[in-house]
Design a protein around this motif. Structure first.
Motif, PDB file in Angstrom:
ATOM      1  N   GLY A 147     -21.200  37.840  28.687  1.00 18.48           N
ATOM      2  CA  GLY A 147     -19.448  37.996  27.738  1.00 18.48           C
ATOM      3  C   GLY A 147     -19.036  39.106  29.123  1.00 18.48           C
ATOM      4  N   SER A 148     -18.431  38.902  30.391  1.00 19.70           N
ATOM      5  CA  SER A 148     -18.159  39.632  31.260  1.00 19.70           C
ATOM      6  C   SER A 148     -17.941  38.303  31.983  1.00 19.70           C
ATOM      7  CB  SER A 148     -18.694  40.681  31.747  1.00 19.70           C
ATOM      8  OG  SER A 148     -19.699  39.686  33.005  1.00 19.70           O
ATOM      9  N   LEU A 149     -18.687  37.528  31.907  1.00 17.76           N
ATOM     10  CA  LEU A 149     -17.698  36.456  32.667  1.00 17.76           C
ATOM     11  C   LEU A 149     -15.982  35.846  31.595  1.00 17.76           C
ATOM     12  CD1 LEU A 149     -17.772  34.023  34.785  1.00 17.76           C
ATOM     13  CD2 LEU A 149     -19.269  32.953  32.739  1.00 17.76           C
ATOM     14  N   ALA A 150     -16.425  35.870  30.757  1.00  9.55           N
ATOM     15  CA  ALA A 150     -15.752  34.938  29.506  1.00  9.55           C
ATOM     16  C   ALA A 150     -14.210  35.822  29.883  1.00  9.55           C
ATOM     17  CB  ALA A 150     -16.012  34.760  28.195  1.00  9.55           C
ATOM     18  N   LEU A 151     -14.586  37.594  29.842  1.00  9.05           N
ATOM     19  CA  LEU A 151     -13.449  38.224  29.572  1.00  9.05           C
ATOM     20  C   LEU A 151     -12.896  38.237  31.002  1.00  9.05           C
ATOM     21  CD1 LEU A 151     -14.880  41.021  28.380  1.00  9.05           C
ATOM     22  CD2 LEU A 151     -13.120  39.371  26.864  1.00  9.05           C
ATOM     23  N   LYS A 152     -13.439  37.819  32.621  1.00 11.78           N
ATOM     24  CA  LYS A 152     -13.074  37.837  33.614  1.00 11.78           C
ATOM     25  C   LYS A 152     -12.116  36.554  33.774  1.00 11.78           C
ATOM     26  CE  LYS A 152     -15.618  40.613  36.798  1.00 11.78           C
ATOM     27  NZ  LYS A 152     -14.918  40.963  36.856  1.00 11.78           N
ATOM     28  N   LEU A 153     -12.306  35.605  33.032  1.00 12.65           N
ATOM     29  CA  LEU A 153     -11.918  34.251  32.822  1.00 12.65           C
ATOM     30  C   LEU A 153     -10.802  34.289  31.951  1.00 12.65           C
ATOM     31  CD1 LEU A 153     -14.558  31.311  33.010  1.00 12.65           C
ATOM     32  CD2 LEU A 153     -12.824  31.659  34.582  1.00 12.65           C
ATOM     33  N   TYR A 154     -10.276  34.455  31.382  1.00 13.19           N
ATOM     34  CA  TYR A 154      -9.602  34.778  30.490  1.00 13.19           C
ATOM     35  C   TYR A 154      -8.088  35.576  30.865  1.00 13.19           C
ATOM     36  CZ  TYR A 154      -6.437  37.302  27.229  1.00 13.19           C
ATOM     37  OH  TYR A 154      -4.645  37.205  26.489  1.00 13.19           O
ATOM     38  N   SER A 155      -8.771  37.033  32.168  1.00 15.27           N
ATOM     39  CA  SER A 155      -7.264  37.575  32.468  1.00 15.27           C
ATOM     40  C   SER A 155      -6.873  36.327  33.519  1.00 15.27           C
ATOM     41  CB  SER A 155      -8.208  39.210  33.665  1.00 15.27           C
ATOM     42  OG  SER A 155      -9.251  38.418  34.576  1.00 15.27           O
ATOM     43  N   VAL A 156      -7.740  35.284  34.258  1.00 11.63           N
ATOM     44  CA  VAL A 156      -6.540  34.146  35.071  1.00 11.63           C
ATOM     45  C   VAL A 156      -6.441  33.475  34.107  1.00 11.63           C
ATOM     46  CG1 VAL A 156      -7.495  33.114  36.490  1.00 11.63           C
ATOM     47  CG2 VAL A 156      -9.429  34.916  36.774  1.00 11.63           C
ATOM     48  N   THR A 157      -7.053  33.079  32.842  1.00 15.59           N
ATOM     49  CA  THR A 157      -6.320  31.950  32.297  1.00 15.59           C
ATOM     50  C   THR A 157      -5.323  32.254  31.171  1.00 15.59           C
ATOM     51  OG1 THR A 157      -7.933  31.319  31.027  1.00 15.59           O
ATOM     52  CG2 THR A 157      -8.511  30.957  33.173  1.00 15.59           C
ATOM     53  N   LYS A 158      -5.529  33.734  30.810  1.00 19.60           N
ATOM     54  CA  LYS A 158      -4.661  33.822  29.653  1.00 19.60           C
ATOM     55  C   LYS A 158      -4.673  33.098  28.278  1.00 19.60           C
ATOM     56  CE  LYS A 158      -3.248  37.204  31.639  1.00 19.60           C
ATOM     57  NZ  LYS A 158      -4.286  38.588  31.933  1.00 19.60           N
ATOM     58  N   ASP A 159      -6.012  32.225  27.915  1.00 19.23           N
ATOM     59  CA  ASP A 159      -6.515  30.680  27.440  1.00 19.23           C
ATOM     60  C   ASP A 159      -7.160  32.265  26.319  1.00 19.23           C
ATOM     61  OD1 ASP A 159      -8.246  29.239  25.708  1.00 19.23           O
ATOM     62  OD2 ASP A 159      -8.278  27.667  27.166  1.00 19.23           O
ATOM     63  N   LYS A 160      -7.107  31.951  25.407  1.00 19.10           N
ATOM     64  CA  LYS A 160      -7.541  33.047  24.135  1.00 19.10           C
ATOM     65  C   LYS A 160      -9.350  32.740  23.512  1.00 19.10           C
ATOM     66  CE  LYS A 160      -5.982  35.567  19.476  1.00 19.10           C
ATOM     67  NZ  LYS A 160      -8.034  34.556  19.134  1.00 19.10           N
ATOM     68  N   ARG A 161      -9.397  31.630  24.013  1.00 18.73           N
ATOM     69  CA  ARG A 161     -11.242  31.088  23.916  1.00 18.73           C
ATOM     70  C   ARG A 161     -11.353  31.856  25.293  1.00 18.73           C
ATOM     71  NH1 ARG A 161     -12.130  25.124  25.953  1.00 18.73           N
ATOM     72  NH2 ARG A 161     -10.972  26.278  27.624  1.00 18.73           N
ATOM     73  N   TYR A 162     -11.017  31.973  25.625  1.00 13.69           N
ATOM     74  CA  TYR A 162     -12.190  32.970  26.470  1.00 13.69           C
ATOM     75  C   TYR A 162     -11.929  34.661  25.984  1.00 13.69           C
ATOM     76  CZ  TYR A 162     -12.232  29.181  30.384  1.00 13.69           C
ATOM     77  OH  TYR A 162     -12.207  28.504  30.920  1.00 13.69           O
ATOM     78  N   LEU A 163     -10.769  34.700  25.739  1.00 10.68           N
ATOM     79  CA  LEU A 163     -11.177  36.470  24.502  1.00 10.68           C
ATOM     80  C   LEU A 163     -12.076  36.176  23.637  1.00 10.68           C
ATOM     81  CD1 LEU A 163      -9.820  39.567  24.503  1.00 10.68           C
ATOM     82  CD2 LEU A 163      -7.766  38.186  23.136  1.00 10.68           C
ATOM     83  N   ASP A 164     -11.557  35.328  22.826  1.00 11.01           N
ATOM     84  CA  ASP A 164     -12.555  35.351  21.752  1.00 11.01           C
ATOM     85  C   ASP A 164     -13.915  35.976  21.848  1.00 11.01           C
ATOM     86  OD1 ASP A 164     -10.524  35.406  20.198  1.00 11.01           O
ATOM     87  OD2 ASP A 164     -10.146  33.569  19.483  1.00 11.01           O
ATOM     88  N   MET A 165     -14.870  34.859  22.675  1.00 12.88           N
ATOM     89  CA  MET A 165     -16.210  34.090  23.197  1.00 12.88           C
ATOM     90  C   MET A 165     -16.453  35.801  23.867  1.00 12.88           C
ATOM     91  SD  MET A 165     -17.918  31.848  26.290  1.00 12.88           S
ATOM     92  CE  MET A 165     -17.805  30.086  25.054  1.00 12.88           C
ATOM     93  N   GLY A 166     -15.608  36.480  25.067  1.00 11.83           N
ATOM     94  CA  GLY A 166     -15.714  37.762  25.103  1.00 11.83           C
ATOM     95  C   GLY A 166     -16.091  38.491  24.521  1.00 11.83           C
ATOM     96  N   LEU A 167     -15.233  38.962  23.508  1.00 11.97           N
ATOM     97  CA  LEU A 167     -14.809  40.217  22.762  1.00 11.97           C
ATOM     98  C   LEU A 167     -16.261  40.131  21.763  1.00 11.97           C
ATOM     99  CD1 LEU A 167     -11.468  40.787  22.112  1.00 11.97           C
ATOM    100  CD2 LEU A 167     -12.734  41.853  23.964  1.00 11.97           C
ATOM    101  N   SER A 168     -16.983  38.426  21.739  1.00 14.74           N
ATOM    102  CA  SER A 168     -17.979  38.796  20.755  1.00 14.74           C
ATOM    103  C   SER A 168     -18.987  39.416  21.011  1.00 14.74           C
ATOM    104  CB  SER A 168     -18.187  37.515  20.266  1.00 14.74           C
ATOM    105  OG  SER A 168     -18.398  36.786  21.229  1.00 14.74           O
TER     106      SER A 168
END
Length: 366
Positions: free
Chosen positions: A112-133
């Motif tokens: 999940g740490s990778l998805a959250l880092k990618l969210y911080s770059v892209t602001k794509d909510k798909r990454y946020l939802d995946m990372g927080l799960s």
């Protein structure tokens, strides 16, 4: 009182600024500049195949390397590299979805740490939802659980707690990334509470950690997870957090004794306190990272530890071969109460356990 507090804060900020600008961590000779080393390793990672657990799920070592490559791309404003790393991840939402790790183990949830880092770059909510799960399920007791897992959860710890030193990177990295992108205090509180538990239960008086309570050997990469986990957690843990003094004490005690065991070459050995054992790169890079961050943040003396970090980085770089593979990396290693077992562990060139901490060091030195 307020005036004194302001003066103290300004002094601490000034000290950190001086440490961060320490010439000992700058002005590298040809072949050792962190930007050149990091670029070579990051692009090498982009071209590599996935590393999987038994051919099924993305391995945590790949996640660690991916995180390092992404941080390097951000630090150097390399938009091409950012795009390549995003493109490498995109199939996980479709064709490669089956490669996503399950959410039932510390080594898997850290994905999940990778998805959250990618969210911080892209602001794509798909990454946020995946990372927080992944971050949240680390604390959500599953319906099918063992009594020991429930006991940990009832005390406020992750049900995935197992008191292995590796966990203090695997747990803290995903919880800290969740804190960084959401600002929700619960995530950093989780990471800090867990870290204090592991320090109280596992750290020896000399500041180091056995591979396991029943395996009395100071295995380098095992201790490396603790060194990196503490350094990263302290970087983001609020100054006023009640657990900060305990974690900082554990970190400084560890760094002091790691410095005492640094070989004249600048490296650390596979068994930290055994001068006859072979020099191992992944653990050495993790300890180097711990030194670099400590100097830059003002937690460690810039002259003493900056010199040790510079010596270590200069020793680490020659272990990279002509294919941009880090050599002399101990393969994945389970615990065993047998000293010869650690001497005999195979060493891989290009093992992502080694590529990752080299990237972390390159990023930190920039």
């Amino acid at each position: 009182m307020m005036k004194n507090s302001l003066i103290l804060l300004l002094f601490l900020l000034f000290t950190q600024l001086l440490n961060a600008q320490s010439p000992l961590l700058k002005n590298w000779p040809d072949g050792q500049h962190p930007k050149d080393v990091g670029k070579a390793l990051a692009y090498h990672f982009v071209d590599g195949r996935h590393e999987l657990y038994a051919g099924r799920w993305i391995h945590y070592a790949e996640v660690c390397t991916w995180n390092g490559a992404l941080e390097f791309a951000r630090k150097t404003n390399d938009e091409q590299l950012v795009k390549l790393l995003i493109a490498k991840f995109e199939p996980f939402f479709s064709l490669e979805k089956a490669l996503l790790p399950p959410k039932n183990h510390v080594d898997y949830n850290m994905f999940g740490s990778l998805a959250l880092k990618l969210y911080s770059v892209t602001k794509d909510k798909r990454y946020l939802d995946m990372g927080l799960s992944y971050a949240d399920t680390q604390w959500e007791l599953p319906a099918q659980h063992k009594a020991e897992e429930k006991a940990w959860a009832d005390k406020g710890y992750s049900w995935q707690t197992r008191l292995w030193i590796d966990d203090m990177y695997m747990i803290t990295v995903v919880q800290t990334e969740a804190f960084k992108v959401t600002g929700d205090q619960k995530y950093i509180d989780r990471a800090a509470k867990e870290m204090v538990l592991y320090l109280d239960e596992l750290q020896k008086p000399n500041g180091l950690f056995y591979h396991a309570p029943d395996v009395p050997f100071y295995w380098a990469r095992g201790d490396g997870w603790m060194a990196v986990g503490m350094a990263d957690l302290l970087t983001h843990l609020p100054q006023t957090h009640p657990d900060r003094p305990r974690i900082l004490k554990g970190y400084r005690t560890m760094m002091k004794n790691l410095k005492a065991h640094q070989a004249s070459s600048g490296m650390w050995n596979q068994l930290i306190d055994d001068p006859n054992c072979w020099a191992e790169t992944s653990g050495s890079a993790m300890f180097t990272y711990g030194f670099i961050v400590g100097v830059q943040q003002g937690w460690l003396d810039a002259q003493e530890y900056g010199g040790a970090a510079r010596k270590a980085w200069s020793a680490l770089v020659p272990f990279i071969d002509e294919r941009n593979n880090v050599t002399e990396v101990c393969i994945g290693t389970g615990k065993k109460n047998d000293k010869q077992y650690y001497y005999d562990r195979p060493r891989n060139a290009g093992d992502l356990h080694g590529q990752a901490p080299y990237l972390w060091c390159a990023v930190a030195l920039l």
